[in-house]
Design a protein around this motif. Sequence first.
Motif, PDB file in Angstrom:
ATOM      1  N   ALA A  82       6.012   4.375  -4.229  1.00 15.07           N
ATOM      2  CA  ALA A  82       6.831   4.671  -3.031  1.00 15.07           C
ATOM      3  C   ALA A  82       7.585   5.895  -3.296  1.00 15.07           C
ATOM      4  CB  ALA A  82       7.859   3.368  -3.014  1.00 15.07           C
ATOM      5  N   ARG A  83       7.778   6.525  -4.355  1.00 18.98           N
ATOM      6  CA  ARG A  83       8.492   7.705  -4.636  1.00 18.98           C
ATOM      7  C   ARG A  83       7.483   8.974  -4.483  1.00 18.98           C
ATOM      8  NH1 ARG A  83       9.817   8.273  -9.986  1.00 18.98           N
ATOM      9  NH2 ARG A  83       8.901   6.356 -10.563  1.00 18.98           N
ATOM     10  N   PHE A  84       6.230   8.563  -4.304  1.00 16.33           N
ATOM     11  CA  PHE A  84       5.432   9.660  -4.203  1.00 16.33           C
ATOM     12  C   PHE A  84       4.917   9.864  -2.905  1.00 16.33           C
ATOM     13  CE2 PHE A  84       5.593   8.989  -8.764  1.00 16.33           C
ATOM     14  CZ  PHE A  84       5.587  10.169  -9.152  1.00 16.33           C
ATOM     15  N   ARG A  85       5.339   8.993  -1.968  1.00 19.73           N
ATOM     16  CA  ARG A  85       4.932   8.931  -0.626  1.00 19.73           C
ATOM     17  C   ARG A  85       5.023  10.387   0.049  1.00 19.73           C
ATOM     18  NH1 ARG A  85       5.890   5.656   4.373  1.00 19.73           N
ATOM     19  NH2 ARG A  85       6.388   7.107   5.897  1.00 19.73           N
ATOM     20  N   GLU A  86       6.037  10.916   0.008  1.00 21.19           N
ATOM     21  CA  GLU A  86       5.982  12.298   0.810  1.00 21.19           C
ATOM     22  C   GLU A  86       5.046  13.118   0.184  1.00 21.19           C
ATOM     23  OE1 GLU A  86       7.283  12.852   3.635  1.00 21.19           O
ATOM     24  OE2 GLU A  86       8.077  10.580   3.553  1.00 21.19           O
ATOM     25  N   ALA A  87       5.070  13.133  -1.129  1.00 17.15           N
ATOM     26  CA  ALA A  87       4.271  14.529  -1.767  1.00 17.15           C
ATOM     27  C   ALA A  87       2.835  13.891  -1.392  1.00 17.15           C
ATOM     28  CB  ALA A  87       4.379  14.174  -3.440  1.00 17.15           C
ATOM     29  N   LEU A  88       2.427  12.493  -1.391  1.00 21.29           N
ATOM     30  CA  LEU A  88       1.053  12.566  -1.234  1.00 21.29           C
ATOM     31  C   LEU A  88       0.684  12.769   0.503  1.00 21.29           C
ATOM     32  CD1 LEU A  88      -1.543  10.664  -1.713  1.00 21.29           C
ATOM     33  CD2 LEU A  88      -0.475   8.976  -0.565  1.00 21.29           C
ATOM     34  N   GLY A 131       0.590   0.379  -7.439  1.00 16.12           N
ATOM     35  CA  GLY A 131       0.481   0.104  -6.138  1.00 16.12           C
ATOM     36  C   GLY A 131      -0.289   0.999  -5.175  1.00 16.12           C
ATOM     37  N   LYS A 132      -1.066   1.834  -5.617  1.00 12.83           N
ATOM     38  CA  LYS A 132      -1.868   2.609  -4.873  1.00 12.83           C
ATOM     39  C   LYS A 132      -2.790   2.112  -3.932  1.00 12.83           C
ATOM     40  CE  LYS A 132      -5.381   3.742  -8.440  1.00 12.83           C
ATOM     41  NZ  LYS A 132      -5.061   2.487  -9.312  1.00 12.83           N
ATOM     42  N   SER A 133      -3.534   0.951  -4.283  1.00 16.29           N
ATOM     43  CA  SER A 133      -4.515   0.375  -3.467  1.00 16.29           C
ATOM     44  C   SER A 133      -3.692  -0.098  -2.166  1.00 16.29           C
ATOM     45  CB  SER A 133      -5.303  -0.787  -4.154  1.00 16.29           C
ATOM     46  OG  SER A 133      -5.951  -0.021  -5.357  1.00 16.29           O
ATOM     47  N   THR A 134      -2.544  -0.861  -2.290  1.00 18.61           N
ATOM     48  CA  THR A 134      -1.936  -1.495  -1.185  1.00 18.61           C
ATOM     49  C   THR A 134      -1.207  -0.363  -0.352  1.00 18.61           C
ATOM     50  OG1 THR A 134      -0.057  -2.066  -2.493  1.00 18.61           O
ATOM     51  CG2 THR A 134      -1.880  -3.788  -2.166  1.00 18.61           C
ATOM     52  N   GLN A 135      -0.498   0.511  -1.149  1.00 12.97           N
ATOM     53  CA  GLN A 135       0.524   1.313  -0.412  1.00 12.97           C
ATOM     54  C   GLN A 135       0.067   2.656   0.321  1.00 12.97           C
ATOM     55  OE1 GLN A 135       3.814  -0.083   0.100  1.00 12.97           O
ATOM     56  NE2 GLN A 135       2.622  -1.588  -1.161  1.00 12.97           N
ATOM     57  N   VAL A 136      -1.181   3.261  -0.464  1.00 12.93           N
ATOM     58  CA  VAL A 136      -1.553   4.486   0.230  1.00 12.93           C
ATOM     59  C   VAL A 136      -2.263   4.285   1.620  1.00 12.93           C
ATOM     60  CG1 VAL A 136      -3.321   6.526  -0.114  1.00 12.93           C
ATOM     61  CG2 VAL A 136      -1.869   5.741  -2.124  1.00 12.93           C
ATOM     62  N   PRO A 137      -3.062   3.208   1.823  1.00  8.44           N
ATOM     63  CA  PRO A 137      -3.166   2.974   3.249  1.00  8.44           C
ATOM     64  C   PRO A 137      -2.097   2.770   4.146  1.00  8.44           C
ATOM     65  CG  PRO A 137      -4.466   1.560   1.622  1.00  8.44           C
ATOM     66  CD  PRO A 137      -3.478   2.195   0.916  1.00  8.44           C
ATOM     67  N   GLN A 138      -1.046   1.950   3.807  1.00 11.86           N
ATOM     68  CA  GLN A 138       0.052   1.796   4.700  1.00 11.86           C
ATOM     69  C   GLN A 138       0.611   3.284   4.991  1.00 11.86           C
ATOM     70  OE1 GLN A 138       2.484  -1.819   4.164  1.00 11.86           O
ATOM     71  NE2 GLN A 138       1.259  -1.997   2.313  1.00 11.86           N
ATOM     72  N   LEU A 158      -0.710   6.080   4.953  1.00 10.74           N
ATOM     73  CA  LEU A 158      -1.280   6.894   6.049  1.00 10.74           C
ATOM     74  C   LEU A 158      -1.216   6.226   7.342  1.00 10.74           C
ATOM     75  CD1 LEU A 158      -4.579   7.408   3.829  1.00 10.74           C
ATOM     76  CD2 LEU A 158      -2.982   9.139   4.466  1.00 10.74           C
ATOM     77  N   LEU A 159      -1.410   4.921   7.381  1.00 12.83           N
ATOM     78  CA  LEU A 159      -1.155   4.431   8.595  1.00 12.83           C
ATOM     79  C   LEU A 159       0.383   4.905   9.404  1.00 12.83           C
ATOM     80  CD1 LEU A 159      -2.222   0.611   8.533  1.00 12.83           C
ATOM     81  CD2 LEU A 159      -3.587   2.555   9.665  1.00 12.83           C
ATOM     82  N   ASP A 160       1.326   4.653   8.542  1.00 15.16           N
ATOM     83  CA  ASP A 160       2.732   4.962   9.299  1.00 15.16           C
ATOM     84  C   ASP A 160       2.764   6.351   9.288  1.00 15.16           C
ATOM     85  OD1 ASP A 160       3.261   2.250   8.519  1.00 15.16           O
ATOM     86  OD2 ASP A 160       4.482   2.818   6.625  1.00 15.16           O
ATOM     87  N   ALA A 161       1.910   7.086   8.861  1.00 11.17           N
ATOM     88  CA  ALA A 161       2.008   8.623   9.065  1.00 11.17           C
ATOM     89  C   ALA A 161       1.256   8.948  10.337  1.00 11.17           C
ATOM     90  CB  ALA A 161       1.615   9.397   7.926  1.00 11.17           C
ATOM     91  N   GLY A 162       0.873   8.044  10.684  1.00  9.35           N
ATOM     92  CA  GLY A 162      -0.094   7.932  12.097  1.00  9.35           C
ATOM     93  C   GLY A 162      -1.548   8.338  12.227  1.00  9.35           C
ATOM     94  N   TYR A 163      -2.087   8.343  10.919  1.00  2.30           N
ATOM     95  CA  TYR A 163      -3.625   8.445  10.893  1.00  2.30           C
ATOM     96  C   TYR A 163      -4.324   7.068  11.283  1.00  2.30           C
ATOM     97  CZ  TYR A 163      -2.866  12.358   7.710  1.00  2.30           C
ATOM     98  OH  TYR A 163      -2.412  13.693   7.230  1.00  2.30           O
ATOM     99  N   ARG A 188      -7.240  -0.111  13.179  1.00  2.00           N
ATOM    100  CA  ARG A 188      -6.869   1.409  12.591  1.00  2.00           C
ATOM    101  C   ARG A 188      -7.315   1.585  10.989  1.00  2.00           C
ATOM    102  NH1 ARG A 188      -0.804   2.123  13.122  1.00  2.00           N
ATOM    103  NH2 ARG A 188      -1.349   4.309  12.711  1.00  2.00           N
ATOM    104  N   ILE A 189      -7.174   0.670  10.192  1.00  2.27           N
ATOM    105  CA  ILE A 189      -7.802   0.822   8.766  1.00  2.27           C
ATOM    106  C   ILE A 189      -8.829  -0.403   8.554  1.00  2.27           C
ATOM    107  CG2 ILE A 189      -5.774  -0.407   8.039  1.00  2.27           C
ATOM    108  CD1 ILE A 189      -6.360   1.329   5.576  1.00  2.27           C
ATOM    109  N   VAL A 190      -9.951  -0.188   8.037  1.00  2.00           N
ATOM    110  CA  VAL A 190     -10.935  -1.136   7.634  1.00  2.00           C
ATOM    111  C   VAL A 190     -11.209  -1.095   5.999  1.00  2.00           C
ATOM    112  CG1 VAL A 190     -12.866   0.434   8.389  1.00  2.00           C
ATOM    113  CG2 VAL A 190     -13.028  -2.231   8.129  1.00  2.00           C
ATOM    114  N   PHE A 191     -11.038  -2.148   5.222  1.00  7.36           N
ATOM    115  CA  PHE A 191     -11.642  -2.143   4.075  1.00  7.36           C
ATOM    116  C   PHE A 191     -13.009  -2.562   3.966  1.00  7.36           C
ATOM    117  CE2 PHE A 191      -6.956  -2.441   3.915  1.00  7.36           C
ATOM    118  CZ  PHE A 191      -6.611  -1.315   2.957  1.00  7.36           C
TER     119      PHE A 191
END
Lengths: 127, 1114
Positions: free
Chosen positions: B136-142, B161-168, B170-175, B222-225
């Motif tokens: 979570a703390r690396f959200r902005e950096a990422l 938490g990368k597998s569950t959070q990184v997709p979110q 990206l979604l939240d950032a509008g991708y 918007r996102i597919v696994f």
Amino acid sequence: MESSKEPPLQGTFECELCGLRVPYSYYGQKPPNTYSVTLLEDSYVMRDPFTPEKDKFLILGSECSLCSKRVCVGTDCSLFYAKRFCLPCANLHLEEFPLEIKQDLEKRIRSKPQSSRKGDSKDRKKK
Amino acid sequence: MECPEEEEEEDTAAAAWDWGHAATRSRLEEAHFPAKAEAAERSEFWAFWERLRRFRGRPAGEKGPGGAGPPARRQGYDARWRINLRLPRGREVAGVPEARVQEFRRALLHFLDFQQKRSFARLAQLQRDRAALPIARFREALLTAVARSPVVVVAGDTGCGKSTQVPQFLLDAGYTHVACTQPRRIACIALAQRVAYESLQRYGNQVGYQIRFESSCSSATRIVFLTEGLLLRQAQRDPTLPGYHVLLVDEAHERRLHGDFLLGLLRRLLPARPDLKLVLMSATINIRLFADYFGGAPVVQVPGRLFPITVLYEPIPPEEGGAGGRKERLDPRPYLRVLQAIDHKYPPEERGDLLVFLSGVAEIGAVVEAAQAYATHTQRWVVLPLHSTLSVAEQDKVFDMPPPGVRKCIVSTNIAETSVTIDGVRFVVDSGKVKEVSYDPKAKMQRLQEFWISRASAEQRKGRAGRTGPGVCYRLYAESDYDGFAAYSVPEIQRVALDALVLQMKSMGLGDPRAFPFLEPPPAASLETAVGYLKHQGALDPEEELTPIGSLLAELPVEVVVGKMLVLGTLFGLAAPTLTTAAVLSVPSPFLRSGSGRCDPDCATSRWPLESPLGDPLTLLNLFDAWVQVKSEGRGGSRRWCRRRGLEEHRLYEATNLRRQFQELLRDHRLLEPAARPSDSYTRQRHHRQRRELQRLKREHEQGEGRRRKVLRLQDERAGSSSGEEGEAERGPDIQDVKFQLRHNVSELQAAASAAQGLSRPQLALLQLVLGRGLYPQLAVPDPFNGTRKDSDQIFHTKEKAGILLHPTSVFANSPELLTPDQGAERRRGSKDGLSSRHQVLAFVSLLETNKPYLVNCLRLPALQALLLLARSLDTNADCTRIVADSWLELQVPAAALQLLSTALRLRASWEEVLGQQLACRRRGLGSQAEGAAERGPSSRQVGQLTRELLTFLQTEVQYGLRRLTPLEQQHLYVGPTVATAVGPPSLFQGMEMVPDEVKGGYKVGGFLTFHCLAGEGDLYAECLRSFWTCPRCGLYMPFTPLERVAHEDACRPPGPEGEEPSPAGLSEDVVQGPSGASALQRPYDCPTCRQQLLLTPTEILRHRKQHQAPPEG
């Protein structure tokens, strides 16, 4: 986010106290498709994400009736007693509330470090 | 609204009033709940109601202090004012007093408020949990890195938490149009569900998954696994992957074949798709390799969230290590000691489960058995095996909760190392071993071998103990062993067969696979083997370009041999059985074996009627068809049916899915007729109704999912992994069956099944041949001395490897007599010189070495006919009595060899022709739709004739010998080019051109036959010596050289494609020369004796010569 008095009908709700950020899909007192249950305050509402039923809604928060801060309905942030009061305002006006509310507020302050979920369930039982 | 004070008075009348009355309840419900409210909610409300009333009954009710309190903002206190909801104006409810209605309404209000609070608490908890994850703390950096750079590497250890959070993020950032690949199907579903839940989209459709047979995607997704393999398939269709804006490649460190290849493809794709964002996610293993591969991509490194883990090295003492013999079963004692130690050291109230890592299923069986006995004794453990060949339902049990005071002991393969994450594990036992499949390119054999793990995996295993709290990791090896481990595991690309990969690369137009910029290139030998194999299979031409059949095979997600079957099967109207066989062969074996490897005798007996004497593929076909029949008879019965026979039904479901995919592919390629539509509207309506009902069941099931986390029962006795839970699974509708009914046209399947069950003998023989041709060149011959060995010791040889056993599940393992040539009457006649008309060869699907090498899924074929029809090379001696197939199998055919050879030649040519037409028509059909209807491929007359002739050929009864050449013989097989005489022999084989072979010697005829190239015929002069011989057809009696005799034999028969092939015994209907074929055989002959220029057939030449020779002879 926006600081205008009339928030847009959709957007992201952010609690000014705890920072909870959740997208909401309705603002007002009559959420759509809710078998005519209405709200006693203008609230930020989303579809309840924990149930498959489409017409279940979830109230996220609203504005404090005194200071107009946007606060979530979490017990650490606000209190509803006929109107919404953010916790800081409620504490300022502690004496004006009935005893039950006062006791409840004091308990909240004491149990603050703990998870609010616990407080929640106690709150529930009181009724 | 309501006043609380009223209640007290009315409680006096409460005795007369029955709230539990169903009619009352339903009347109230009707007035207050929306019509479509789920029954579950109503019952939840009434449960709440009961609780509320119990609570009210207590003396310190809510209103006690309310009245006595000091004056407040409002007069008195009413809990009702704490609720920010309002019910709509009430209506009268017939038969219920107004006061009661009010009471009900108040409770309802409290109930709604309670629901609000509950959901909000969950939401808040969810957000808190997410925020607490290290990533979570690396959200902005990422997000900054992704915005700035086309490629970003996210390196984070377990639990970050990368597998569950990184997709979110990206979604939240509008991708949008985000694809996230996973190495495993199960992870796709699990992650999609988790991410949907966390992003509050559980019942929305923005998050989806896509695996081989299932997709939950829609236009709103918007996102597919999806699996790496599936993304590769999509890239095969359109290499630029236009459907995606962001690609997340998760678990890149696992270095699976598909993942590595995908990275290679993406690197090539990036210049063409500057808008594409690529995010690699990996454990902190070898990060530089990835970053450098993508030109120094930025790395966002996230610490893992692990609690401290104590590592204890407890090497296995030599007497328990099985050092004496490697084949012995694993000794479970060291593992039991750990269980005991835990029981001894930690009180049962301290929760925490145990995860044991072992190398394989057999080892798991051994430890589970012992641990089970211990658990029965102590009642403190629930023992659960976990490996990929378990059914999904059984795998899922590891997530269930043990009863209080009881720990789970999960005994797993390395599946739990990365792919399955189980919470609550506090203790880990690491055997330090892993079984990995390696590929032996020389023997073309998969080898399942046990290895020491790498340090990276050892750390990964250890980490599993520290996800939820401090943990302990018991390593059953010495610290010095650990230091000796390799740093990283060997990537898959360096240890598996690359056939499929190379085929896929070719079909993507990636050029020479040897030049492809792999992350880490595979061994050159593996690539060469793969290319060679594909050429051998006809998928690549000599220039390594894709052949038509190759391009079709590239689209089939199966092994090349299975793909070939499918294509071949469509020719002879055998599509249905080949589809089924190919599908069942492509899933893991449905035959269950108990942990110890032996099969329950009851199962064996009940399986027996399904066994086919022709071989395992046909047994599997029978099995599947019988299962489909059971399924079509009605619901529910199939599960029991499978259990009785020791079958894993899940595999059959998978096979059904696969079968359908094959069918659709073949239809897409116009190799199959399009699906028939239900004819009348009544049938259609009925189908529609059925489907709606099934959809409802499926939906209900899905909504129920996730909520139940069952509590495990303590197993009383040795509840074998599958038998103990029957009852549990039996309740409720079988969701697998529901899905099956939804996905497949059961009546169509059933029709296909009964058609296959009614296959006639000739059709079966043809099917056998088709399957055999598909499997070719994967052949094995029985050892000549098998007759003297006991059943389980029968050995077989392939070209590359000698001494292979039959897999114990094979039909032939139990009935080896099916493979011995000498049966009954023949024994007396033929056994002395090894001649028989019943020699068999085995075609097999795969070769697998575990502790011994095994042939898996064998099909028997009549040796002579199969080899003549299928061998890539046939080499003969001068009179064709000795034929060597593919330089390793020798056929001794004393009589009628040439006849057979010649027929085989012709059949092969026309089979090729028909197949070519079939494939060509598909290409044309794909090119222009309009033409499609007219171009129907080979005519049915042609196919019919080929079918008849093939069958006749298969039935030919000829005495022959079959022998595997020794390696030495194989080396000195050919005469070589120097010995070959330059003089062209008379044209044999219906006028086909004969060209001197420059390697083997002799003459090449067509693509595969080399005449007269075998060395070692003994006598140097044999070629020139004439001996007397009577032609069985024309009765001619005269001396011939072997060559002359062959020439005569060939000519002295009805030649030409129009000629009706004589029936097997029908050498009698002698037509010396067919009218049309004659001219083709004639060639100019310059007679050296009479100096005449003649136009003669070879036979006529011989006759002519005879005229000159006659006087001295007489």
